[in-house]
Design an enzyme around this catalytic site. Structure first.
Site, PDB file in Angstrom:
ATOM      1  N   LYS A 283       0.704  -0.918  -0.434  1.00  0.00           N
ATOM      2  CA  LYS A 283      -0.138   0.437   0.326  1.00  0.00           C
ATOM      3  C   LYS A 283       0.653   1.217  -0.001  1.00  0.00           C
ATOM      4  CE  LYS A 283      -4.689  -1.490   1.558  1.00  0.00           C
ATOM      5  NZ  LYS A 283      -5.312  -2.060   2.033  1.00  0.00           N
TER       6      LYS A 283
ATOM      7  N   ARG B 101      -4.352  -9.449   4.715  1.00  0.00           N
ATOM      8  CA  ARG B 101      -4.397  -9.824   3.254  1.00  0.00           C
ATOM      9  C   ARG B 101      -3.644  -9.691   2.633  1.00  0.00           C
ATOM     10  NH1 ARG B 101      -6.820  -6.426  -0.807  1.00  0.00           N
ATOM     11  NH2 ARG B 101      -8.711  -7.594  -2.124  1.00  0.00           N
TER      12      ARG B 101
END
Ligand code: 9MG
Length: 290
Positions: free
Chosen positions: A230, A264
């Site tokens: 991210k 995840r």
């Protein structure tokens, strides 16, 4: 530390959370920020699912609509056309638990009929008809639901995220959504929570959430986190998406130390190792349990 739910029943398959485990990401999208366009054919997607299962993923999260900042929504039909053939193909070949990453009630219903046994909703069942769909699905099967926090919508969420108290506001939101889901008829033991790193959050917000992650773990529900590749890693390290593996591993390790039980990730093998190390460290109570 003991989790509130040591095992989730995913349509008869048990996902044990006694030890934290890994959810592999499978995006069937042309525009996801990291793996967009890589798995558009069923054959390529299935090969990736096989690889992630072999690397130790406990569950595979299949998504047909990108939720990256700025992403444009896709139609129900487009999303169905992307995910259903892949879910069917994985189900026919692999014994792994399949999660459907969607906010659309039509996609939830069809994906579960095709073999999905877990719902991952970044919109926390707030879309019209989504809560009802999850309730009806859960009347027939045990299909756990992950409720994630997001401020705004993917198209605009990173423009000016604002909180007075990010950890408190995210916690209150999740507590409220859990309460609504339970009131509507989804058993609490089928719910997970996720603070939604990067979804309507600045770097400072994300770091504050990480600092307070043990507070979410203390809500007595399994805690899922998604940090893989991210932009917060890019903001800290000044690197491109393709260079964020090591930063992601550092964050995943910290998240497990602070109580996350499902991580995840795009990078399954490395994350499985990191989760195992963090789990061993956690058992030494290197940090006080939440
Ligand atoms: C679909 N998706 C993208 N990022 C995510 C995250 O951080 N958590 C969950 N639950 N889903 C995500």
């Amino acid at each position: 530390m003991v989790t509130a739910t040591p095992a989730l029943n995913c349509r008869g398959k048990l996902l044990s959370l006694a030890q934290p485990c890994v959810m592999g990401i499978l995006n069937i999208t042309p525009d996801s920020f990291s793996d967009g366009g890589n798995f558009l054919s069923v054959a390529a997607a299935l090969q990736r699912a096989r690889a992630m299962a072999g690397e130790g993923a406990a569950i595979i999260d299949v998504g047909g609509e990108s939720t990256r900042p700025g992403a444009t929504p896709v139609s129900v039909q487009e999303e169905l056309d992307r995910v259903l053939p892949v879910i069917k193909a994985i189900r026919a070949e692999l014994p792994i638990i399949i999660s459907i990453d969607t906010s659309k009630p039509e996609v939830m219903r069809a994906a579960v009929e095709a073999g999905a046994a877990f719902i991952n909703d970044v919109y926390a069942l707030r879309a019209e008809g989504a809560l009802q769909a999850a309730v009806e699905i859960n009347r027939r099967y045990s299909v756990p639901v992950c409720l994630m926090h997001m401020q705004g919508m993917p198209r605009t969420m990173q423009q000016q995220p604002h909180y007075d108290n990010v950890a408190g506001e995210v916690r209150n939101f999740l507590a409220e959504r859990v309460q609504q889901c339970v009131a509507a008829g989804i058993p609490r033991e089928r719910l997970l929570i996720d603070p939604g790193f990067g979804f309507g959050k600045s770097l400072a917000h994300n770091l504050t959430l990480l600092k307070h992650l043990d507070m979410f773990a203390g809500m007595n529900l399994p805690l899922l986190v998604g940090l893989s590749r991210k932009s917060m890693i890019g903001a800290l390290l000044g690197n491109e998406v393709s260079e964020r593996l090591y930063g992601g591993i550092a964050l995943a390790t910290m998240a497990v130390l602070k109580g996350a039980v499902l991580v995840r990730t795009h990078d399954v093998r490395a994350t499985v190792d990191a989760v195992r190390i963090a789990t061993a460290l956690r058992q030494t109570e290197i940090f006080p349990p939440p």
